[in-house]
Design a protein around this motif. Structure first.
Motif, PDB file in Angstrom:
ATOM      1  N   ILE A 133      72.854  79.563  -8.095  1.00  0.00           N
ATOM      2  CA  ILE A 133      71.904  80.143  -7.153  1.00  0.00           C
ATOM      3  C   ILE A 133      72.091  79.424  -5.829  1.00  0.00           C
ATOM      4  CG2 ILE A 133      69.486  80.490  -6.598  1.00  0.00           C
ATOM      5  CD1 ILE A 133      68.928  80.543  -9.564  1.00  0.00           C
ATOM      6  N   SER A 134      72.486  80.138  -4.831  1.00  0.00           N
ATOM      7  CA  SER A 134      72.689  79.552  -3.518  1.00  0.00           C
ATOM      8  C   SER A 134      71.380  79.576  -2.759  1.00  0.00           C
ATOM      9  CB  SER A 134      73.744  80.340  -2.754  1.00  0.00           C
ATOM     10  OG  SER A 134      73.830  79.850  -1.428  1.00  0.00           O
ATOM     11  N   ARG A 135      71.025  78.509  -2.147  1.00  0.00           N
ATOM     12  CA  ARG A 135      69.797  78.414  -1.378  1.00  0.00           C
ATOM     13  C   ARG A 135      70.047  78.684   0.106  1.00  0.00           C
ATOM     14  NH1 ARG A 135      66.182  78.939  -5.201  1.00  0.00           N
ATOM     15  NH2 ARG A 135      66.283  77.283  -6.721  1.00  0.00           N
TER      16      ARG A 135
ATOM     17  N   VAL B  91      64.299  70.363 -11.957  1.00  0.00           N
ATOM     18  CA  VAL B  91      63.412  69.883 -10.901  1.00  0.00           C
ATOM     19  C   VAL B  91      64.152  70.183  -9.605  1.00  0.00           C
ATOM     20  CG1 VAL B  91      62.219  67.900  -9.898  1.00  0.00           C
ATOM     21  CG2 VAL B  91      62.470  68.070 -12.393  1.00  0.00           C
ATOM     22  N   ILE B  92      63.610  71.122  -8.845  1.00  0.00           N
ATOM     23  CA  ILE B  92      64.287  71.618  -7.654  1.00  0.00           C
ATOM     24  C   ILE B  92      63.502  71.199  -6.422  1.00  0.00           C
ATOM     25  CG2 ILE B  92      65.142  73.687  -6.476  1.00  0.00           C
ATOM     26  CD1 ILE B  92      64.960  75.041  -9.369  1.00  0.00           C
ATOM     27  N   ASN B  93      64.121  70.396  -5.584  1.00  0.00           N
ATOM     28  CA  ASN B  93      63.491  69.965  -4.341  1.00  0.00           C
ATOM     29  C   ASN B  93      63.664  71.071  -3.312  1.00  0.00           C
ATOM     30  OD1 ASN B  93      62.669  68.784  -1.958  1.00  0.00           O
ATOM     31  ND2 ASN B  93      63.763  66.876  -2.278  1.00  0.00           N
ATOM     32  N   GLU B  94      62.571  71.733  -2.968  1.00  0.00           N
ATOM     33  CA  GLU B  94      62.607  72.823  -1.999  1.00  0.00           C
ATOM     34  C   GLU B  94      62.098  72.395  -0.625  1.00  0.00           C
ATOM     35  OE1 GLU B  94      62.217  76.709  -4.822  1.00  0.00           O
ATOM     36  OE2 GLU B  94      60.337  75.901  -4.030  1.00  0.00           O
ATOM     37  N   SER B  95      62.016  71.112  -0.400  1.00  0.00           N
ATOM     38  CA  SER B  95      61.476  70.605   0.862  1.00  0.00           C
ATOM     39  C   SER B  95      62.283  71.065   2.064  1.00  0.00           C
ATOM     40  CB  SER B  95      61.431  69.074   0.829  1.00  0.00           C
ATOM     41  OG  SER B  95      60.660  68.626  -0.253  1.00  0.00           O
ATOM     42  N   TYR B  96      63.595  71.207   1.897  1.00  0.00           N
ATOM     43  CA  TYR B  96      64.452  71.614   3.003  1.00  0.00           C
ATOM     44  C   TYR B  96      64.066  72.987   3.563  1.00  0.00           C
ATOM     45  CZ  TYR B  96      66.846  74.847  -0.112  1.00  0.00           C
ATOM     46  OH  TYR B  96      67.132  75.873  -0.963  1.00  0.00           O
TER      47      TYR B  96
ATOM     48  N   SER C  80      64.685  82.463  -6.349  1.00  0.00           N
ATOM     49  CA  SER C  80      64.531  81.584  -5.201  1.00  0.00           C
ATOM     50  C   SER C  80      63.142  81.765  -4.618  1.00  0.00           C
ATOM     51  CB  SER C  80      65.560  81.921  -4.122  1.00  0.00           C
ATOM     52  OG  SER C  80      66.855  81.692  -4.582  1.00  0.00           O
ATOM     53  N   SER C  81      62.586  80.696  -4.131  1.00  0.00           N
ATOM     54  CA  SER C  81      61.285  80.776  -3.469  1.00  0.00           C
ATOM     55  C   SER C  81      61.464  81.414  -2.100  1.00  0.00           C
ATOM     56  CB  SER C  81      60.697  79.375  -3.307  1.00  0.00           C
ATOM     57  OG  SER C  81      60.443  78.815  -4.568  1.00  0.00           O
TER      58      SER C  81
END
Length: 134
Positions: A4-6, A52-57, A124-125
């Motif tokens: 999954i590409s962010r 655990v996915i850091n979505e802070s970026y 994806s969020s």
């Protein structure tokens, strides 16, 4: 394996189907908060699968921040629990982190049977809209 590409080269999450998963940012080491979240959930829930996915970026925070996370946790301990109690359990385990810097936590909590019956793709969020519904 599902990739999954962010949308940011340095931030890709790899979801491995089946056994315990380790999700990391490809370009940097595991963050302290991310590691703590991973350790607490794995230990307390004996997770069969854990992301655990850091979505802070995706938010207006300093580079390297650890403030917004998504967790995908699969555990036998969720058997017989309604979704709200699963979320409360995860929130209770991460109470300290939620009071000391983690601003947002998205939770996907499934039993092993539910996980096996799913397509195992985590959506994806959405991009941050700047807060206050902007």
């Amino acid at each position: 394996m599902v990739l999954i590409s962010r949308g940011i080269k340095s931030m890709q999450n790899i979801l491995r189907l089946g056994s315990l998963n380790v999700t990391r940012k490809m370009s940097s080491a595991l963050g302290v908060v991310e590691g703590t979240i991973r350790s607490k959930l794995q230990s307390a829930l004996e997770a069969k699968h854990l992301d655990v996915i850091n979505e802070s970026y995706m938010h207006n925070v300093p580079k390297g921040a650890e403030t917004h996370f998504k967790v995908v946790v699969v555990s036998d301990k969720f058997d017989g629990l309604p979704l709200i109690k699963r979320h409360r359990l995860v929130n209770d385990l991460l109470k300290e982190e939620l009071h000391t810097g983690v601003h947002a936590l998205s939770i996907i909590a499934k039993t092993p049977t539910q996980w096996d019956e799913s397509d195992k793709v985590v959506e994806s969020s959405p991009n941050c809209r700047g807060g206050f519904g902007k």
